[in-house]
Design an enzyme around this catalytic site. Structure first.
Site, mmCIF file in Angstrom:
data_model
loop_
_atom_site.group_PDB
_atom_site.id
_atom_site.type_symbol
_atom_site.label_atom_id
_atom_site.label_comp_id
_atom_site.label_asym_id
_atom_site.label_seq_id
_atom_site.Cartn_x
_atom_site.Cartn_y
_atom_site.Cartn_z
ATOM 1 N N ARG A 1 18.093 2.750 -4.968
ATOM 2 C CA ARG A 1 19.096 3.767 -4.626
ATOM 3 C C ARG A 1 19.923 4.139 -5.858
ATOM 4 O O ARG A 1 19.747 5.189 -6.437
ATOM 5 C CB ARG A 1 19.989 3.236 -3.489
ATOM 6 C CG ARG A 1 20.682 4.327 -2.671
ATOM 7 C CD ARG A 1 21.886 4.913 -3.327
ATOM 8 N NE ARG A 1 22.844 3.944 -3.765
ATOM 9 C CZ ARG A 1 23.867 4.204 -4.583
ATOM 10 N NH1 ARG A 1 24.067 5.426 -5.050
ATOM 11 N NH2 ARG A 1 24.682 3.240 -4.936
ATOM 12 N N CYS B 1 23.703 6.572 -17.099
ATOM 13 C CA CYS B 1 25.111 6.806 -16.794
ATOM 14 C C CYS B 1 25.355 8.306 -16.785
ATOM 15 O O CYS B 1 25.160 8.958 -17.815
ATOM 16 C CB CYS B 1 25.983 6.118 -17.841
ATOM 17 S SG CYS B 1 27.739 6.339 -17.537
#
Lengths: 346, 298
Positions: free
Chosen positions: A58, A283
């Site tokens: 996920r 990120c």
């Protein structure tokens, strides 16, 4: 070193090196029947058992650029189910408009093998997502709060308070249906918009989530800026409000601090650690930078500390190898990288 | 409790470059060291007086030693594997040297073709000459947490070799996890054994990040009172034993952690990152420092 020997061909193979080390033993067949979070390793003062929550499918995939086909996602999760991991975050019941990678949430939920003893939580940002998740067979859900107002606004377009209200609806329905809810607090050690985040705020949001019925609060260093210093201060504040056994840490490795931060957390008694196979997930706030800490590297460290996780490191590396091949990328796990290159290769 | 100050020993120009594939031109090496001298680092390992036949990257040791700005207050130790190297180093202006032992017999045999005992006898010559010339000697012990040939290494052996080198006159012993295989568990065990024989104030750790464990291992060492840590700008230097894997821990990532712990290093992180950018551009490679990657999108 004084010289650079042509060492490669004479080295022990990685299998030998890793197997031979005391700390890379075969994992216990299954985690202890009733792990006692307070129980410590004899001399070290560290927990005897740590639960690893695998977030690769996920959180990991969500932050990967390449859209992964549904069958690959299912295969990844099925492989992870065989490693001994006790919890695998499967998907997110969020609008596909926002998160295209998770558009196939129903198919994934319905398509995976459900291994006994393994939890398969899914993200549910609101009541609609929750109902959809349950209809697809979910038996555990997660909600995401944040310790930063700016982050909450930018991420889900509402204040922390408003988001908590939405989660309360989910928590209430979940309670009625006997569905456990895990709460996440993002930006626990810093925010990409606000910068510094005060520990008291993290404690406050955590307490709200815990009070509404979340069985566990995962404290996330969303942009990986934390260090052992800030981790300690934050945990001290949160531990005043929430029992240790209900806390988890979710560290990002963007600044290379994740393992040191996790070590600090477990030295303080934390017994649940989130990580992502192969360190999947970059990120979104620092282009090209890494995100999640790699499950392999965490397990390697925990094995070295004599802490039981129930997870087979080799099998996780293999699952990591599978998904990296599918994604056509190099693993972010240093253990995997070193293991697949040392001496003789498989 | 953590130490209030930590001395960071920068090994990029030597240990780092030595393990980089591309040979770096002498002017670039000199610029690298000069830039590092501006960051606040107090110790910068400059080069190695070893035969260029063995280590082509360090063939220009004399030119480098003579070419760098020697900033007052900064130490520029160099490796000296034997008396000949020592003499060449001193002639070139070196004021501090390092010698390399190992906690593994097999590693010593493969590396320098003799036993640990024999290697220490060779170093004895260097120690005598260094003492006479008032030159401090730093001792390295390789393979302290594992050996690429022997596998497991006993903490007692590390303690034994460290004690010998300390008794010979090394002012500091840098304990090297040469293949980065150690974890906080084995680091603690090893340090416990060594600290029985060598005072903690004379100990340093030299961690490789091959398995991503370096900062966690360093954290444990700090918790045990170690206050000297080796690192390499931009994480220069791969691992000769695991092709493609990383080696030295990145100085930037170390300093970031120490800053976060409120531990004083005297190092300017931004200047350090700029230096890392410079050498990575010269080497045409990406940085191994995550801090640099996050800040500078390198």
């Amino acid at each position: 070193m004084g010289t650079v020997p042509s060492a490669l061909k004479h080295c022990l193979s990685y299998q030998h090196l890793l197997k031979e080390q005391l700390w890379i033993g075969e994992p216990a067949a299954s985690p202890p029947a009733a792990p006692h979070p307070g129980q410590e390793s004899q001399a070290s003062g560290l927990p005897e058992y740590i639960k690893i929550v695998e977030v690769g499918p996920r959180d990991g995939l969500q932050n990967e650029k390449v859209i992964v086909p549904t069958d690959v996602k299912i295969e990844l999760i099925n492989r992870l189910s065989k490693t001994g991991l006790p919890a695998i975050e499967v998907t997110s019941f969020v609008s596909s408009k926002w998160v295209p990678q998770m558009a196939d949430h129903k198919e994934v939920m319905r398509g995976i093998e459900r291994h006994p003893g393994v939890q398969y939580p899914v993200l549910t940002p609101n009541l609609q997502g929750f109902h959809s998740a349950i209809a697809a067979g979910a038996t555990e859900v997660s909600v995401f709060g944040a310790a930063s107002e700016a982050f909450s606004k930018m991420n889900i377009n509402c204040s922390i308070e408003e988001s908590i209200e939405k989660f309360e609806e989910v928590a209430k329905s979940a309670r009625n249906m006997n569905i456990p809810v895990r709460g996440y607090v993002s930006c626990a050690l810093g925010c990409p918009y606000e910068g510094n985040v005060i520990p008291a705020k993290v404690a406050e949001v955590s307490k709200r989530l815990y009070s509404m019925g979340c069985y566990e609060i995962s404290l996330g260093d969303t942009i990986g800026v934390g260090t052992p210093g800030s981790m300690k201060r934050m945990l001290e504040a949160v531990m005043k409000e929430i029992p240790l056994s209900a806390l988890a840490v979710h560290c990002h490795d963007t600044y290379g601090q994740a393992l040191a931060n996790i070590l600090t957390a477990i030295q303080m008694g934390i017994t649940v650690v989130d990580s992502s196979v192969a360190g999947l997930g970059g990120c979104p706030y620092a282009k090209g930078a890494t995100g999640n800490v790699a499950t392999e590297d965490v397990i390697y460290m925990l094995n070295g500390l004599g802490i039981n996780t129930g997870v087979d490191l080799y099998k996780v590396m293999e699952a990591g190898n599978f998904i990296c091949t599918a994604l056509n990328k190099t693993t972010n796990s240093k253990v995997a990288r070193a293991s697949f290159s040392t001496g003789t290769t498989n | 409790a953590f130490p209030k100050r930590v001395k960071v020993v920068e090994v990029g120009p030597r240990d780092g470059l030595q393990n980089e594939k591309n040979v770096v031109p002498t002017p670039v090496k000199i610029s690298l060291i000069n830039m590092l001298s501006e960051t606040g680092l107090q110790v910068i390992e400059a080069t190695s007086f070893v035969s260029p036949k063995w280590v082509p990257q360090m063939a220009d040791h004399t030119e480098v030693m003579q070419g760098i700005n020697k900033v007052p207050g900064i130490s520029y130790p160099v490796l000296t594997p034997n008396l000949k190297g020592f003499q060449a180093a001193v002639a070139a202006g070196a004021k501090e040297v390092s010698i390399f032992g190992a906690a593994s017999e097999l590693f010593t045999k493969k590396n320098i073709n003799c036993s640990i005992e024999e290697s220490l006898e060779r170093f004895d010559e260097v120690m005598t000459a260094a003492r006479a010339a008032n030159i401090p000697v730093r001792g390295y012990v390789s393979c302290v947490l594992g050996c690429p040939y022997e596998g497991k290494i006993s903490p007692a052996k590390v303690a034994e070799v460290s004690k010998k080198m300390y008794s010979m006159g090394c002012y500091e012993i840098s304990l090297g996890d040469t293949i980065g295989i150690g974890t906080p568990g084995s680091m603690k065990e090893m340090l416990t054994a060594v600290m029985k024989e060598v005072p903690v104030g004379a100990l340093a750790v030299h961690c490789h990040d091959t398995y991503g464990q370096a900062l966690a291992n360093i954290l444990v060492a700090l918790q045990m009172g170690v206050s000297v840590v080796d690192a390499s700008v931009a994480g220069l230097g791969g691992c000769p034993y695991a092709q493609g894997a990383s080696g030295n821990v990145a100085t930037e990532d170390l300093v970031y952690m120490l800053n976060g712990l409120g531990i004083h290093t005297g190092v300017d992180l931004q200047k350090l990152m700029d230096t890392g950018t410079f050498i990575c551009n010269s080497l045409n490679r990406r940085t191994n420092s995550k801090v640099s990657q996050a800040c500078c999108r390198l």
